[in-house]
Design an enzyme around this catalytic site. Structure first.
Site, PDB file in Angstrom:
ATOM      1  N   HIS A  76       0.854  -1.190   0.000  1.00 51.21           N
ATOM      2  CA  HIS A  76       0.000   0.000   0.000  1.00 51.21           C
ATOM      3  C   HIS A  76       0.890   1.240   0.000  1.00 51.21           C
ATOM      4  O   HIS A  76       2.057   1.183   0.396  1.00 51.21           O
ATOM      5  CB  HIS A  76      -0.896   0.022   1.238  1.00 51.21           C
ATOM      6  CG  HIS A  76      -1.977  -1.006   1.218  1.00 51.21           C
ATOM      7  ND1 HIS A  76      -3.033  -0.970   2.091  1.00 51.21           N
ATOM      8  CD2 HIS A  76      -2.174  -2.104   0.443  1.00 51.21           C
ATOM      9  CE1 HIS A  76      -3.839  -1.990   1.859  1.00 51.21           C
ATOM     10  NE2 HIS A  76      -3.326  -2.704   0.860  1.00 51.21           N
ATOM     11  N   CYS A 133      -5.939   1.803   6.081  1.00 46.94           N
ATOM     12  CA  CYS A 133      -6.582   0.562   6.527  1.00 46.94           C
ATOM     13  C   CYS A 133      -5.927   0.125   7.846  1.00 46.94           C
ATOM     14  O   CYS A 133      -4.970   0.745   8.320  1.00 46.94           O
ATOM     15  CB  CYS A 133      -6.414  -0.520   5.463  1.00 46.94           C
ATOM     16  SG  CYS A 133      -4.717  -1.116   5.274  1.00 46.94           S
ATOM     17  N   CYS A 172      -2.077  -0.645   7.557  1.00 42.53           N
ATOM     18  CA  CYS A 172      -1.245   0.553   7.470  1.00 42.53           C
ATOM     19  C   CYS A 172      -1.242   1.326   8.790  1.00 42.53           C
ATOM     20  O   CYS A 172      -0.211   1.842   9.203  1.00 42.53           O
ATOM     21  CB  CYS A 172      -1.716   1.427   6.319  1.00 42.53           C
ATOM     22  SG  CYS A 172      -1.442   0.652   4.705  1.00 42.53           S
ATOM     23  N   GLU A 185       1.036   3.785   1.934  1.00 37.49           N
ATOM     24  CA  GLU A 185       1.601   4.127   3.242  1.00 37.49           C
ATOM     25  C   GLU A 185       2.799   3.245   3.587  1.00 37.49           C
ATOM     26  O   GLU A 185       3.814   3.734   4.086  1.00 37.49           O
ATOM     27  CB  GLU A 185       0.547   3.957   4.343  1.00 37.49           C
ATOM     28  CG  GLU A 185      -0.693   4.807   4.162  1.00 37.49           C
ATOM     29  CD  GLU A 185      -1.827   4.099   3.423  1.00 37.49           C
ATOM     30  OE1 GLU A 185      -2.991   4.376   3.765  1.00 37.49           O
ATOM     31  OE2 GLU A 185      -1.560   3.298   2.510  1.00 37.49           O
TER      32      GLU A 185
END
Length: 149
Positions: A46, A76, A79, A48
């Site tokens: 992701h 999420c 993360c 992040e």
């Protein structure tokens, strides 16, 4: 946040969900990332996580104190957990994620009183622009899927 939106465009260009993240320390970008789980065959890639990895390499430390992470979409749970473990100081995000958001929408992972580390959260920065970036991506994807059908 504008730089994070630019990075989200890079994700879109790769066929990824357009999310971008920028990690800043002392007004300097030390890490950046965009969604790449499809490209890297990695469910943890992701935006992040990619930005945190880059920041860790830059600082040569797995702890990232006194940093701010700017991200176009509410993180999420995965993360958010990584942010807590990295000990970032602040999260600034744009669009809320009403399905999997872990910074207040669905879960409140970052502000849980049980956490050993606390970080400040600023939400809704350029929210409409960040939301539209995502909506446009999914509109286009649905349109392309109809054409193929």
């Amino acid at each position: 946040m504008l730089h994070a939106q630019h990075l989200a465009d890079r994700a879109k260009a790769q066929g990824e969900v357009p999310v971008g993240a920028v990690l800043v320390k002392d007004n300097e970008i030390i890490g950046e990332g965009w969604n790449q789980p499809i490209t890297h065959h990695d469910p943890s890639a992701h935006a992040e996580i990619m930005a945190l990895r880059a920041g860790g390499q830059f600082l040569e430390n797995y702890r990232l104190p006194d940093t701010t992470l700017y991200v176009t979409l509410e993180p999420c749970a995965m993360c958010a957990g990584a942010m807590l473990h990295a000990r970032i100081g602040r999260l600034v995000f744009g669009a809320f994620d009403p399905k999997t958001g872990a910074a207040g929408s669905v879960f409140n992972t970052l502000q849980n009183d049980e956490n050993l580390h606390k970080l400040s959260v600023t939400s809704g920065v350029l929210a409409e622009q960040c939301s539209e970036q995502l909506r446009a991506f999914f509109r286009e994807r649905r349109k392309n899927n109809k054409i193929k059908a």
